[in-house]
Structure formats: C-alpha cells, structure tokens
Design a protein around this motif. Structure first.
Motif, PDB file in Angstrom:
ATOM      1  N   MET A   1      -4.301  -8.354  -0.039  1.00 33.37           N
ATOM      2  CA  MET A   1      -5.390  -7.785  -0.850  1.00 33.37           C
ATOM      3  C   MET A   1      -5.552  -8.531  -2.165  1.00 33.37           C
ATOM      4  SD  MET A   1      -5.158  -3.733   0.076  1.00 33.37           S
ATOM      5  CE  MET A   1      -4.770  -3.260   1.769  1.00 33.37           C
ATOM      6  N   ASP A   2      -4.908  -9.679  -2.247  1.00 32.09           N
ATOM      7  CA  ASP A   2      -5.125 -10.591  -3.363  1.00 32.09           C
ATOM      8  C   ASP A   2      -4.782  -9.957  -4.709  1.00 32.09           C
ATOM      9  OD1 ASP A   2      -5.700 -13.040  -4.327  1.00 32.09           O
ATOM     10  OD2 ASP A   2      -7.844 -12.678  -4.566  1.00 32.09           O
ATOM     11  N   THR A   3      -3.678  -9.211  -4.740  1.00 37.64           N
ATOM     12  CA  THR A   3      -3.262  -8.636  -6.011  1.00 37.64           C
ATOM     13  C   THR A   3      -1.751  -8.443  -6.000  1.00 37.64           C
ATOM     14  OG1 THR A   3      -3.836  -6.949  -7.637  1.00 37.64           O
ATOM     15  CG2 THR A   3      -3.413  -6.176  -5.405  1.00 37.64           C
ATOM     16  N   LEU A   4      -1.162  -8.282  -7.178  1.00 35.95           N
ATOM     17  CA  LEU A   4       0.272  -8.021  -7.268  1.00 35.95           C
ATOM     18  C   LEU A   4       0.517  -6.542  -6.988  1.00 35.95           C
ATOM     19  CD1 LEU A   4       3.133  -9.071  -8.098  1.00 35.95           C
ATOM     20  CD2 LEU A   4       2.583  -8.252 -10.402  1.00 35.95           C
ATOM     21  N   MET A   5       1.447  -6.245  -6.070  1.00 39.87           N
ATOM     22  CA  MET A   5       1.793  -4.850  -5.797  1.00 39.87           C
ATOM     23  C   MET A   5       3.251  -4.622  -6.167  1.00 39.87           C
ATOM     24  SD  MET A   5      -0.070  -4.045  -2.218  1.00 39.87           S
ATOM     25  CE  MET A   5      -1.804  -4.433  -1.963  1.00 39.87           C
ATOM     26  N   GLN A   6       3.522  -3.522  -6.834  1.00 36.91           N
ATOM     27  CA  GLN A   6       4.894  -3.173  -7.201  1.00 36.91           C
ATOM     28  C   GLN A   6       5.142  -1.711  -6.880  1.00 36.91           C
ATOM     29  OE1 GLN A   6       3.983  -4.621 -11.259  1.00 36.91           O
ATOM     30  NE2 GLN A   6       6.007  -5.546 -11.171  1.00 36.91           N
ATOM     31  N   PHE A   7       6.209  -1.441  -6.157  1.00 37.88           N
ATOM     32  CA  PHE A   7       6.531  -0.059  -5.786  1.00 37.88           C
ATOM     33  C   PHE A   7       7.902   0.315  -6.327  1.00 37.88           C
ATOM     34  CE2 PHE A   7       4.159  -1.038  -1.572  1.00 37.88           C
ATOM     35  CZ  PHE A   7       2.958  -0.999  -2.232  1.00 37.88           C
ATOM     36  N   LYS A   8       7.985   1.495  -6.913  1.00 38.68           N
ATOM     37  CA  LYS A   8       9.294   2.030  -7.285  1.00 38.68           C
ATOM     38  C   LYS A   8       9.478   3.321  -6.497  1.00 38.68           C
ATOM     39  CE  LYS A   8      12.238   2.862 -11.201  1.00 38.68           C
ATOM     40  NZ  LYS A   8      12.454   2.582 -12.610  1.00 38.68           N
ATOM     41  N   ILE A   9      10.498   3.343  -5.655  1.00 39.64           N
ATOM     42  CA  ILE A   9      10.678   4.460  -4.731  1.00 39.64           C
ATOM     43  C   ILE A   9      12.075   5.049  -4.932  1.00 39.64           C
ATOM     44  CG2 ILE A   9      10.796   5.092  -2.279  1.00 39.64           C
ATOM     45  CD1 ILE A   9       8.849   2.672  -1.824  1.00 39.64           C
ATOM     46  N   TRP A  10      12.145   6.356  -5.164  1.00 38.20           N
ATOM     47  CA  TRP A  10      13.436   7.024  -5.368  1.00 38.20           C
ATOM     48  C   TRP A  10      13.914   7.564  -4.030  1.00 38.20           C
ATOM     49  CZ3 TRP A  10       9.889   6.540  -9.171  1.00 38.20           C
ATOM     50  CH2 TRP A  10      10.348   6.261 -10.468  1.00 38.20           C
ATOM     51  N   GLY A  11      14.857   6.862  -3.408  1.00 39.21           N
ATOM     52  CA  GLY A  11      15.328   7.286  -2.098  1.00 39.21           C
ATOM     53  C   GLY A  11      15.052   6.172  -1.115  1.00 39.21           C
ATOM     54  N   ASP A  12      15.514   6.344   0.110  1.00 34.48           N
ATOM     55  CA  ASP A  12      15.355   5.239   1.048  1.00 34.48           C
ATOM     56  C   ASP A  12      14.591   5.622   2.303  1.00 34.48           C
ATOM     57  OD1 ASP A  12      18.841   5.377   2.179  1.00 34.48           O
ATOM     58  OD2 ASP A  12      17.209   6.837   2.132  1.00 34.48           O
ATOM     59  N   THR A  13      14.017   6.838   2.327  1.00 34.66           N
ATOM     60  CA  THR A  13      13.196   7.188   3.484  1.00 34.66           C
ATOM     61  C   THR A  13      11.796   7.520   3.014  1.00 34.66           C
ATOM     62  OG1 THR A  13      14.005   9.419   3.262  1.00 34.66           O
ATOM     63  CG2 THR A  13      14.995   8.088   5.009  1.00 34.66           C
ATOM     64  N   PRO A  14      10.716   6.980   3.540  1.00 34.51           N
ATOM     65  CA  PRO A  14      10.770   5.952   4.576  1.00 34.51           C
ATOM     66  C   PRO A  14      11.152   4.616   3.973  1.00 34.51           C
ATOM     67  CG  PRO A  14       8.525   6.330   3.896  1.00 34.51           C
ATOM     68  CD  PRO A  14       9.346   7.309   3.139  1.00 34.51           C
ATOM     69  N   ALA A  15      11.731   3.765   4.772  1.00 36.28           N
ATOM     70  CA  ALA A  15      12.188   2.472   4.281  1.00 36.28           C
ATOM     71  C   ALA A  15      11.015   1.681   3.724  1.00 36.28           C
ATOM     72  CB  ALA A  15      12.853   1.704   5.415  1.00 36.28           C
ATOM     73  N   ALA A  16      11.290   0.890   2.706  1.00 34.43           N
ATOM     74  CA  ALA A  16      10.249   0.061   2.110  1.00 34.43           C
ATOM     75  C   ALA A  16       9.594  -0.824   3.162  1.00 34.43           C
ATOM     76  CB  ALA A  16      10.846  -0.787   0.994  1.00 34.43           C
ATOM     77  N   SER A  17      10.374  -1.197   4.176  1.00 41.08           N
ATOM     78  CA  SER A  17       9.807  -2.080   5.203  1.00 41.08           C
ATOM     79  C   SER A  17       8.688  -1.390   5.982  1.00 41.08           C
ATOM     80  CB  SER A  17      10.902  -2.552   6.162  1.00 41.08           C
ATOM     81  OG  SER A  17      11.436  -1.455   6.839  1.00 41.08           O
ATOM     82  N   GLU A  18       8.778  -0.056   6.114  1.00 43.64           N
ATOM     83  CA  GLU A  18       7.712   0.654   6.816  1.00 43.64           C
ATOM     84  C   GLU A  18       6.422   0.634   5.988  1.00 43.64           C
ATOM     85  OE1 GLU A  18       8.603   4.713   7.991  1.00 43.64           O
ATOM     86  OE2 GLU A  18       6.460   5.094   8.273  1.00 43.64           O
ATOM     87  N   LEU A  19       6.563   0.824   4.660  1.00 39.32           N
ATOM     88  CA  LEU A  19       5.384   0.763   3.791  1.00 39.32           C
ATOM     89  C   LEU A  19       4.784  -0.635   3.825  1.00 39.32           C
ATOM     90  CD1 LEU A  19       6.656   2.774   0.704  1.00 39.32           C
ATOM     91  CD2 LEU A  19       5.458   3.615   2.723  1.00 39.32           C
ATOM     92  N   ASN A  20       5.647  -1.638   3.816  1.00 37.49           N
ATOM     93  CA  ASN A  20       5.175  -3.014   3.913  1.00 37.49           C
ATOM     94  C   ASN A  20       4.379  -3.239   5.185  1.00 37.49           C
ATOM     95  OD1 ASN A  20       5.603  -4.929   1.864  1.00 37.49           O
ATOM     96  ND2 ASN A  20       7.813  -4.713   2.132  1.00 37.49           N
TER      97      ASN A  20
END
Ligand code: AMP
Ligand code: MG
Length: 297
Positions: A1-20
């Motif tokens: 989407m041609d932009t910088l994305m930054q996520f801060k997630i407290w916990g590990d479910t769902p895994a960041a890889s799923e959001l990716n």
C-alpha cells in the motif's frame, strides 16, 4: 500500500504473521500497480465477480461516496493516474485533458450487485482513499476477537484496539502539516478508535514552483485547493474515517462543518493553512498540546 506500517501488539495471539498475511492479501487484491491484482483486472475488463472482501470494500466505498455527494469518489482513478500519482511519474495535465476525463468520474457509473460488479466504459477505480482504513478495521476486528490490545499505524491511518494494558490512555499526535515529523496537537482517549488524517503534505510534487498534491476534486479534476492543510477524522469505523478524511479535505472547511452537523458517527479536527486548529465539540475534550477553536452542532 506504499506506506510505512507499524504495529504494536500486546500479546501473541493472533500471531503477527497472520496479520501480515491478511495485509498481503489485501495489497495483492487492491493494488492498481500490480497488473494481476483483482482491482487491476476489474479496471481492465470492466466487469467481474469480486472476492467477498473486495465486494465488501466496494460496497462501503459506494455508500460512503454517495453520503459525501461524491467528494470521496473511488472513480477518480483516471484523474489520479493522469496526474502521475499512480506510478510516481508526475506531470501537470492540460485543462482539456482533464476535462475529457471528467465524464468517466462518478459513482453512478459503478453497478454493484452482491459480488457482481460492472463499470461503465472508461471508468476505473482507485481504493487509495479508503483501503488503509478498511484494512486497519479488518485487522482490528481480528485483534478485538482475540482480546489483544494493539496500536496499528498504517501511514496516516491509526487504529487503537482495546485499552493499553498499563492503564494509561492512548495518546496520538496529529502531524504538523508544515513539519510532518512533529505533532501539532495530541488526541488522548481510552478504548478502540480510528484516527485518520488526510492532507496535501502527505504526497505531492513540484512543477514550475507550484505544489500539486494527491487529493483530487472529482468535480474539477484538479488537486483540491482550499483553506485546509489537513483533516483528521475520529470514528469507530476505520473505513468511514478514511473515506471521510479524504471527503472533508475535498469539501473544504464550511461544507465539512455542515456535513458533520448532519452526521452523528464521527468527529473532526481541521488544521488550516494559516495554522489555526478547529475541533468539533466531540473531539475537543480529547485534544491537548495546542490552542484551538470549537465548532458546535
Ligand atoms: P487519503 O490519503 O486517504 O486522503 O487518500 C488519498 C488517495 O486517494 C490518493 O492518493 C488517490 O489515490 C485517492 N484519491 C484522490 N482523490 C480522491 C477523492 N476525491 N476520492 C477518493 N479517492 C481519492
Ligand atoms: Mg482517506
């Protein structure tokens, strides 16, 4: 989407890889620069059967466009492309060139029935004004379901999920349009919310000493030029906040105030080119670190 994305997630479910994976799929479907994306194929063929997610996005885009009387309009694609924003191959089109494209702009030229979509001849779509907000909303729904607090930053689209685990409120800066790395104001709140900012400073080019930016008035074909430097929308829905940040930037201040007065599902912070900051009465109690005026219903 041609932009910088930054996520801060407290916990590990769902895994960041799923959001990716969710994001990659949305990027793949809605890119206008990838020739085999679902959107590129629709723009090329003029009709198709959409995936469920894209049908949902287009359905929201159509109704939000109608609500803004076409100030937000995904059919601006031919104009956005003509100015070179799609491929970062910037140019200043001639007035007749833009005039010739205006008949292909208008949400009435899109027919959507369930997942079946047809575009009138020469009409093409650009989800650049809404896709990041929709994507953020979808990620937020996933995180909300897993009870996972998060702060999602997708370019100018910010979405909070739940409360910060340390009990402190979310504190989000609104960029100073003249120095985007700095903040002109702070919004402080608890819970889930979308904050989306649109402004000419976010993408532009210069030609012969004139700045041309990426938000196009669908009625004229030219980049919007009014008293606004940026518009920030606060809403429960990231999709609505994104579409309306673009729309209220196009509307200008006075029309934006009227539009807000007739609505009950979002709040606004305007930053004028002269530096003045104006907040709606629902946004005002959340605003700090700046002086501002308040508009009432
Ligand atoms: P935003 O940053 O959300 O305001 O969206 C701006 C992007 O949406 C541009 O880069 C274009 O791709 C597209 N766009 C430009 N003008 C409009 C408009 N009037 N309505 C809908 N999308 C637009
Ligand atoms: Mg937008």
């Amino acid at each position: 989407m041609d932009t910088l994305m930054q996520f801060k997630i407290w916990g590990d479910t769902p895994a960041a890889s799923e959001l990716n994976a969710m994001l990659r799929e949305m990027e793949q479907e809605w890119s206008v620069t990838l020739s085999d994306s679902e959107l590129s194929r629709l723009n090329h063929d003029g009709e198709t059967t959409l995936s469920e997610l894209t049908a949902e996005l287009l359905s929201e885009a159509v109704s939000l466009s109608a609500r803004t009387d076409g100030s937000f309009d995904p059919t601006v694609y031919p104009l956005v492309k003509c100015w070179g924003f799609t491929e970062s191959a910037y140019r200043v089109p001639s007035a007749p060139e833009l005039q010739a494209l205006l008949p292909y702009v208008g949400i009435d030229k899109v027919t959507l029935s369930g997942k079946e979509v047809a575009l009138a001849d020469g009409v093409a779509l650009d989800f650049g004004g809404i896709a990041k907000g929709f994507a953020a909303e979808k990620l937020a729904e996933r995180l909300e379901a897993a009870n996972t607090p998060a702060l999602l930053i997708l370019g100018g689209n910010i979405q909070t999920v739940g409360n910060k685990p340390d009990g402190t409120p979310w504190s989000i800066g609104i960029s100073d349009p003249n120095a985007p790395e700095q903040s002109a104001a702070t919004i402080t709140f608890h819970g889930s919310m979308a904050l989306v900012t649109s402004g000419g400073y976010q993408r532009y080019f210069e030609a012969d000493g004139i700045l041309y930016h990426h938000i196009i008035d669908p009625k004229t074909g030219y980049p919007v030029d009014n008293s606004l430097a940026s518009v920030t929308i606060l809403a429960k829905s990231g999709t609505l906040a994104d579409a309306f940040s673009t729309a209220l930037y196009v509307m200008g201040f006075d029309e934006g105030v009227r539009f807000w007065q007739e609505s009950d599902d979002f709040e606004v912070v305007w930053i004028l080119k002269n530096g003045k900051i104006i907040a709606t009465e629902g946004a005002a109690p959340l605003l700090s670190d700046c002086s501002f005026e308040v508009v009432e219903r």
